[in-house]
Structures are given as structure tokens and as C-alpha cells.
Design a protein around this motif. Structure first.
Motif, PDB file in Angstrom:
ATOM      1  N   ARG A 229       0.816  -1.212   0.000  1.00  0.00           N
ATOM      2  CA  ARG A 229       0.000   0.000   0.000  1.00  0.00           C
ATOM      3  C   ARG A 229       0.854   1.267   0.000  1.00  0.00           C
ATOM      4  O   ARG A 229       0.329   2.377   0.048  1.00  0.00           O
ATOM      5  N   GLY A 230       2.175   1.108  -0.044  1.00  0.00           N
ATOM      6  CA  GLY A 230       3.063   2.250  -0.189  1.00  0.00           C
ATOM      7  C   GLY A 230       3.234   3.104   1.044  1.00  0.00           C
ATOM      8  O   GLY A 230       3.499   4.300   0.933  1.00  0.00           O
ATOM      9  N   ILE A 231       3.118   2.534   2.233  1.00  0.00           N
ATOM     10  CA  ILE A 231       3.266   3.311   3.464  1.00  0.00           C
ATOM     11  C   ILE A 231       4.290   2.676   4.396  1.00  0.00           C
ATOM     12  O   ILE A 231       4.236   2.873   5.613  1.00  0.00           O
ATOM     13  N   GLU A 335      -5.618   4.598   4.661  1.00  0.00           N
ATOM     14  CA  GLU A 335      -5.329   3.182   4.440  1.00  0.00           C
ATOM     15  C   GLU A 335      -5.861   2.329   5.590  1.00  0.00           C
ATOM     16  O   GLU A 335      -6.315   1.204   5.372  1.00  0.00           O
ATOM     17  N   PHE A 336      -5.814   2.841   6.813  1.00  0.00           N
ATOM     18  CA  PHE A 336      -6.406   2.113   7.937  1.00  0.00           C
ATOM     19  C   PHE A 336      -7.908   1.931   7.720  1.00  0.00           C
ATOM     20  O   PHE A 336      -8.469   0.858   7.979  1.00  0.00           O
ATOM     21  N   ASP A 352     -10.863 -11.213   0.263  1.00  0.00           N
ATOM     22  CA  ASP A 352      -9.868 -12.162   0.758  1.00  0.00           C
ATOM     23  C   ASP A 352      -8.573 -11.416   1.057  1.00  0.00           C
ATOM     24  O   ASP A 352      -8.497 -10.188   0.969  1.00  0.00           O
ATOM     25  N   TRP A 353      -7.526 -12.165   1.407  1.00  0.00           N
ATOM     26  CA  TRP A 353      -6.259 -11.551   1.774  1.00  0.00           C
ATOM     27  C   TRP A 353      -5.618 -10.841   0.590  1.00  0.00           C
ATOM     28  O   TRP A 353      -4.901  -9.849   0.775  1.00  0.00           O
ATOM     29  N   PRO A 359      -1.922  -3.901  -4.352  1.00  0.00           N
ATOM     30  CA  PRO A 359      -1.006  -2.761  -4.466  1.00  0.00           C
ATOM     31  C   PRO A 359      -1.753  -1.448  -4.695  1.00  0.00           C
ATOM     32  O   PRO A 359      -2.754  -1.404  -5.403  1.00  0.00           O
ATOM     33  N   TYR A 360      -1.258  -0.390  -4.091  1.00  0.00           N
ATOM     34  CA  TYR A 360      -1.880   0.922  -4.212  1.00  0.00           C
ATOM     35  C   TYR A 360      -1.526   1.543  -5.569  1.00  0.00           C
ATOM     36  O   TYR A 360      -0.343   1.632  -5.923  1.00  0.00           O
TER      37      TYR A 360
END
Length: 761
Positions: A229-231, A335-336, A352-353, A359-360
Motif C-alpha cells: 500500500r506504499g506506506i 489506508e487504515f 480475501d487476503w 497494491p496501491y
């Protein structure tokens, strides 16, 4: 503490509060945890047995090298041969390797502990450096003695090593040295305290989690999620490995008997509601007996500016996330929220997972970007120049926030990109958008030319600067993002605008991600019909026709329409809105506990003092319906009670304890307002058109030999440059702008934008 098994309530609890829930895993939790473990294995997060053995051999060899090194240093100091034979140094590990969550090819964070007569400047960075440089097994040796935490990086038989040094006030280092005791810090210098902190914090984390195996699996998942997610980047202003470990450890304390699948879900549930800057702590902050400074916003003014305090558990307790800015906190908070929504969808088997760790799409999320290009004469110079520029990039975010009064928000990409057509060159990117919820004037622009110039001058103060080390900054549009950033060099196609009948709203939005794509496509085509309300109003997409009337998407009739500013509704309109049915109450048919009713009452009392009559009347309706709901199922009552009790516990923890001296949100808000008022208004410019002019179109100020005078005293580590310091020097920016004729032309025009799940059209 234990590495397996459940923690019993009778054994007490770990952490600064009681756990939220002592519940053990259900059959569904067991199945979902098995799915999670398979997902992590398929993602390649576990190293092979051969690689694990290789790492152990490298660490053993490195320990032998430092023992030989310290004997040579002792002999050179003129000590007796008996003392030389007793001289000792020892290698410790910390970080992801020590926590047991490292993956294939990951660096090993190591610490060399030496005696008082072995100095850092001469013996470690000169003698040991020379020993390693002569070894054929060692490559890419790169010392950074001026860093906030001095480090020597290299590869040993292909294994990446980051080696720190701690100089203790002992003549001989015992082989069974325990660095977890506070007395080890006696008479230690600041660099030694910082270097020891990594090992001490890592060991303390493992002591403070109730189930080490569940902690490790959950942390692996969160690290993968954050990277995709790029964080995941401390240097870019997000969170690094130790920060994520501390957050996950806190969730493990709050749910001591939960399996990883539930811990991941509760991670998002808790931190979506967390009231930053309330700190996250695994244990109480101890003053200690050595007089070392600890994180305390009551005494330390700089601590009050920290946006997202995550406090280390070992003395001296410090904020491990001081790099976080308001812009990067905004990105992580979004993102949270997304993670929480996906986890809720997973509970009903609608995700699902893979969905969670999707990916963001960074280069599809914004209309405007900054491109920071750097170049050097050779590979070695580029590696050094790149490391320096990376360490200063977060200051560019802080400077832009300062000079635009926080109206222009930044989203730095945590990694770099290389254009294979250019030698010794790489690029960094930063997404830009106007602050959401703030009205804008048509065609309003942000002039950040002086800000960019100031950043470049700061970067140019690099003490190891050489001719050929250059930096350029461009403002680019989304359509002009270079192809080398995309996989395979192919720009992905943008989603097409959905077809809809004239005068009819588009079909029901199935997800927030789809809603964002629809809105982005509509606005990019000049369509002004699709808008999104504030996330706090049910996070639903609304549609307006050309006349401006609001139409609710299909299937969302029960949601309250968006609420304007306080006082804009008449009492009659407010009463009408408040009497609309509320989801999950009128049709529920299930009973709620007394805790639920009490929660509604407390919320109503809190809202009654607010300026909006709508929320107050609406909560009154909810309370009335809640109190008169028939109890039809004991199981339903128990489930509802359990969820409500959990919600109340989360609310209590995330709001911070009034007895906690570290919680000072009011003072922090005042300080932020004060910083905003210091900046002159001429930073804003208005215009009808936006022209993106790259630096190459004007006379670019390149960092050639002699243009920048190096001054060691003027160089500050990245950790020392806080928002307060940025505000203090802001008055010089306009002057430099007016005196500089060769500044980059960067004017960014941002009209009212649309936002959904972190994306902007």
C-alpha cells in the motif's frame, strides 16, 4: 509471556490497559489464520533453510572479525598482552531478524558492542572499516559516520549487513553481557544510547507480547500490507519496521488470546478509531535513574509537534515515528479505513487476503505530481548522493505543508525509480492534492517555487558533494508521468466512464474503490455530475443532476443525506431528517444490551451541546428505537452485547486516558495553528489557467562545484528538523524567492477535487 498457548485472565495482563477481549479463537478464526499463513507463504515471505544457515554463518564470521579487531585496537593502545587476550567485542542483532519476521534477501541489523578504549570515529569507522575493505567476502562497503545513528553498511557473502557501534564504559565486554539492563547506559554518549536502543526495544517487544508466534505472523502480514500500500518507509515520513512492530504488539496486548486473522482485523478496527496524537505505548514511560531525556510533551516542546507518537518500551522511551507529517498521517489514516472495510467484507466472504494487500495505484491516484530527479558521475557517487537525498525528502513535505498553510497535501512514494536509458540516474515522485473539505477558488494556484528552491539548497549542503551530483524538481501532470515507473514500461489504461441513461444516476456502487474510479473517470471527462460527500457521512457516493438536487444511489435510501455546516438547516428540515429510518435498528429484530443503550445515551448527551440539531435529533430517534427493541434471541443479545462492549473498550482506549500526561491534543492543535499564522499570505497565487513548466524550460540552478559552500555546522540530521524549526525559518523563503532569478517555475493549480479511498481525480 509465552511463545505458544493462550494467556489466562488470572495471570494478569501486559500493557498499560486491560485487554479489550480475552476471547479465544473460533473455528472460523482458525480457518482464516490457516488461509493467512498460506497467503504469506505464497507471497514468498519465508526464507529457505539454506539461506537461514547462510545468515547464521555470516553472523558467526562477523562476530569473529570484531573480536580480532578489538584485540588489534587494544594492542595498538599499548595495553599488556594479558589485557589484549581478555579484550572482547560482541555482535547483537535487532530489527526484523531478531523479531523473526525477516524475509528472503532482507538486511540484518547488527550492533557491535565494544569497550571504552575503542572509539567510534577512529577505531570503528577507520580500523574496522579498513579490515572489512580488505576482505574478498565484503562488498558495497558504505560508512555513514555523520548519521543520527552512525552505521556502516556492506554485504558479506551476499548478505546485507547494517552494523552499528556502541561504546560502553567497560574495560572488558563479558561474553554473557545483558544489554537490557538500564545500567548498561551509564556514562554512554548519545550515539551509543541510540545504537543500543534498537536491540533493547526489540528484546522488550518480545517480552511484552502475550504470544510470540501470533505476533510474528500478524506482523508479517502487516509489513506486507504496508509495503504494497506504499506506506512502509520511515525515511519518507511513513512507518518503518520498528513502528509497525510496536503497533502490532499493542494489538496483541489488547487481544491476548486471538489468532493472527483476528489480530489483523482488530488492528484496523482499533487504529481506524485512534485519536492521534494520543501515543501508542506498550508500557508506562519510566523516568529512569540516569537522567536521560524521555518522550514527554509536557517538558519537551518538540515532542508536542509529533503527529503520530509511537513510543518505544525500553528506557529511555522515545517516539519512534517522529518523521510522520500531517500529510503522511492522512495517507496512513485513509489506508487504515480501507483495511477496516476490507476486513469487514472478509467476515462475510466478500473479500480475501489478496484484496486486503492489493497494491496501491499511486500513479492513478492524483492529478499532480512532483518528480525529483537526481544524477551522479558514477555508481558509487550515486549511491551516496541517493542516500543523502532520500534522508532529506521528508523535509520537502514539511516545507510544502508550511508554505501552503497545510492546504497542499503531499503523498511521497516510498521508493525510487530508475530510467534504464540514463546512466547513474534515479527519480522520486510525490503526489499532490488540495486539502479535502476546504473550499477553493476557481483556478487557484499554489506557487511553491521558493519552497522547492529552498529544498534544493538544503540538499546542496551535503558535505561529501562532488561535481556531477545534481538534483532537479519538476511539476508534472498524471498524463505526463514517465513510462519507466510502470511495470514493463506500459501505462495502464484508465477505467472507462460508466454508461448511464440521460437524467438517471449510474448503477449502485459496489465498493468504495469502484466509486473512486467512477468519479475519477467522470471528472477527467469534464463531467460535473459525480461528487462524493465527506467520509464521515456513511462514506457513500451521491449524485447530483445539473439542477443541483441530490439523488441517492440505489440501495442507499436509508442513509442520512450529507449534512451541511452547522446552522444551515431549519428546525423543520432537521426534524424531517432525524425521523428517517436508521440502518440496523428499525428492521433489526435483535435485542441490544444495556451497554448499548447506555452508549447511545452518552453519545446523545455529548452531541446535544454541539451546534448541529440534526445529529442530536437523529440520536434521540436511535435511542428511542433501541430502548423499545424486542429481545428475541439470547444469542443475538449476547453477540450484540459483546460487540458493543468491545466498541466501548476501543473508544475508551483510542481516546486516551486523562491521567496519561502524554496526551496533549489541545496544546498540539494550538501550536499547529500558531505555525500556520506565521507564514505570509503571498505564498498563494490565483490564475485562470495552470501551466506546468518543467525546470528544463527555464534556467536551472544545477549544483556544480563551487556553487554551494559546504558548512558542517549548518548540516542537520533528518531527525533534528522538526515542523517548529521549519516555521521559524519560513520568513526567509519569500526573500530568497524575490532575489533569485533562476528559480524553478512550479505553479500547481488544483481545483476542487473528488476523493474516495485515498484517490483523487
Amino acid at each position: 509471556m509465552g511463545s505458544s498457548g493462550l494467556v489466562k485472565k488470572t495471570n494478569g495482563h501486559l500493557g498499560v490497559t486491560e485487554p479489550i477481549s480475552w476471547s479465544g479463537p473460533s473455528e472460523v478464526d482458525v480457518l482464516k489464520t490457516q488461509e493467512l499463513e498460506k497467503f504469506l507463504a505464497d507471497a514468498g515471505l519465508y526464507e529457505s533453510q539454506e539461506e537461514a544457515v547462510s545468515r547464521e554463518e555470516v553472523l558467526g564470521r562477523l562476530d569473529q572479525i570484531v573480536k580480532v579487531w578489538i584485540k588489534n585496537v587494544s594492542r595498538a593502545r599499548g595495553f599488556s598482552e594479558q589485557f589484549v587476550q581478555e579484550a572482547n567485542a560482541k555482535i547483537f542483532t535487532f530489527g526484523s531478524y531478531r523479531l523473526g519476521v525477516h524475509g528472503p534477501g532482507a538486511d540484518i541489523d547488527t550492533l557491535c558492542v565494544g569497550p571504552k578504549h575503542a572509539t567510534r570515529e577512529e577505531d570503528f569507522f577507520v580500523e574496522l572499516h579498513n579490515m572489512l575493505a580488505e576482505m574478498p567476502e565484503v562488498s558495497e562497503l558504505h560508512p555513514v559516520p555523520d548519521a543520527h545513528v552512525p552505521v556502516m553498511g556492506f554485504k558479506f557473502n551476499g548478505v546485507s549487513i547494517d552494523l552499528l557501534y556502541a561504546r560502553l564504559s567497560l574495560w572488558v565486554i563479558p561474553e554473557d553481557l545483558d544489554i537490557s539492563v538500564d545500567s548498561i547506559l551509564q556514562n554512554a554518549d548519545e550515539q551509543t544510547v541510540r545504537s543500543l536502543n534498537g536491540c533493547r526495544v526489540t528484546d522488550q517487544i518480545l517480552r511484552l507480547v502475550p504470544n510470540i508466534q501470533s505476533f510474528r505472523t500478524t506482523l508479517r502480514c502487516m509489513r506486507l500490507w504496508a509495503k504494497r500500500r506504499g506506506i512502509y518507509s520511515n525515511v519518507a515520513g511513513f512507518l518503518g519496521g520498528i513502528n509497525w512492530a510496536l503497533l502490532v504488539a499493542r494489538i496483541c496486548q489488547l487481544y491476548p488470546n486471538a489468532l493472527p486473522s483476528m489480530l489483523v482485523s482488530r488492528f484496523f478496527r482499533v487504529f481506524t478509531q485512534w485519536r492521534w496524537p494520543n501515543p501508542v505505548m506498550l508500557c508506562n514511560i519510566e523516568e529512569g535513574s540516569l537522567g536521560l531525556p524521555v518522550w514527554d510533551p509536557r517538558r519537551n516542546p518538540r515532542d508536542r509537534h509529533h503527529q503520530m507518537p509511537i513510543i518505544t518500551p525500553a528506557y529511555p522511551c522515545m517516539n519512534s515515528s517522529y518523521n510522520v507529517s500531517s500529510s503522511t498521517l492522512r495517507v496512513m489514516s485513509e489506508e487504515f479505513k480501507r483495511g477496516h472495510e476490507v476486513c469487514e467484507a472478509m467476515e462475510v466472504n466478500k473479500a480475501d487476503w489478496n484484496t486486503l494487500c492489493e497494491p496501491y495505484p499511486f500513479f492513478e491516484a492524483y492529478k499532480n505530481y512532483l518528480e525529483i530527479d537526481i544524477a551522479a558521475e558514477n555508481e558509487d557517487d550515486l549511491r551516496k548522493w541517493k542516500g543523502w537525498v532520500e534522508s532529506r525528502l521528508r523535509t520537502l513535505t514539511l516545507k510544502i505543508e508550511r508554505d501552503t498553510f497545510g492546504m497542499l497535501q503531499c503523498h511521497p512514494h516510498p521508493g525510487d525509480f530508475c530510467d534504464k536509458t540514463k546512466l547513474f540516474h534515479c527519480s522520486y515522485f510525490m503526489g499532490l492534492q488540495r486539502k479535502q473539505g476546504v473550499p477553493s477558488h476557481e483556478g487557484e494556484q499554489f506557487d511553491i517555487r521558493a519552497t522547492v528552491e529552498e529544498f534544493k539548497l538544503t540538499v546542496g549542503l551535503y558535505t561529501l558533494w562532488k561535481p556531477g551530483m545534481e538534483i532537479q524538481v519538476h511539476h508534472i501532470k498524471r498524463r505526463n508521468v514517465p513510462l519507466f515507473v510502470f511495470p514493463g514500461g506500459v501505462r495502464p489504461s484508465r477505467p472507462a466512464k460508466p454508461a448511464a441513461a440521460d437524467g438517471q444516476p449510474p448503477a449502485k456502487t459496489k465498493s468504495l474503490a469502484q466509486a473512486g474510479k467512477v468519479g475519477a473517470a467522470a471528472l477527467s471527462n469534464g463531467d460535473k455530475t459525480a461528487v462524493f460527500v465527506d467520509e464521515s457521512i456513511n462514506r457513500k457516493a451521491l449524485v447530483t443532476d445539473p439542477s443541483g438536487s441530490v439523488q441517492v444511489p440505489e440501495g442507499s435510501e436509508k442513509h442520512i443525506p450529507p449534512v451541511p455546516a452547522c446552522g444551515t438547516f431549519s428546525d423543520k428540515e432537521a426534524e424531517h431528517l432525524a425521523m428517517k429510518p436508521v440502518d440496523g435498528l428499525a428492521e433489526s429484530g435483535t435485542g441490544l444490551s444495556e451497554a448499548a443503550i447506555e452508549s447511545k445515551k452518552r453519545k446523545l448527551e455529548a452531541v446535544q451541546s454541539d451546534c448541529s440539531p440534526i445529529d442530536s435529533k437523529r440520536l434521540a430517534v436511535e435511542l428511542k428505537e433501541t430502548e423499545h427493541m424486542a429481545v428475541k434471541s439470547p444469542e443475538a443479545v449476547a453477540n450484540a452485547s459483546s460487540k458493543e462492549d468491545e466498541a466501548l473498550a476501543i473508544e475508551k482506549i483510542t481516546n486516551g486516558s486523562p491521567t496519561n500526561p502524554a496526551s496533549l491534543p489541545e496544546e498540539i492543535d494550538e501550536l499547529e495553528d500558531y505555525n500556520m499564522q506565521e507564514e505570509p499570505a503571498q505564498k498563494f497565487e490565483s490564475g485562470l489557467n495552470c501551466k506546468s513548466v518543467e525546470l528544463s524550460a527555464v534556467k536551472e540552478v544545477t549544483l556544480q562545484a563551487g556553487t554551494i559552500h559546504n558548512d558542517d555546522k549548518s548540516i542537520r540530521g533528518i531527525e533534528e528538523l522538526e515542523p517548529m524549526e521549519l516555521s521559524a525559518i519560513s520568513s526567509s523563503a519569500p526573500a530568497s524567492a524575490s532575489n533569485t532569478q533562476r528559480k524553478p517555475l512550479i505553479r500547481i493549480s488544483l481545483s476542487s477535487s473528488v476523493k474516495a479511498t485515498g484517490k483523487t481525480a
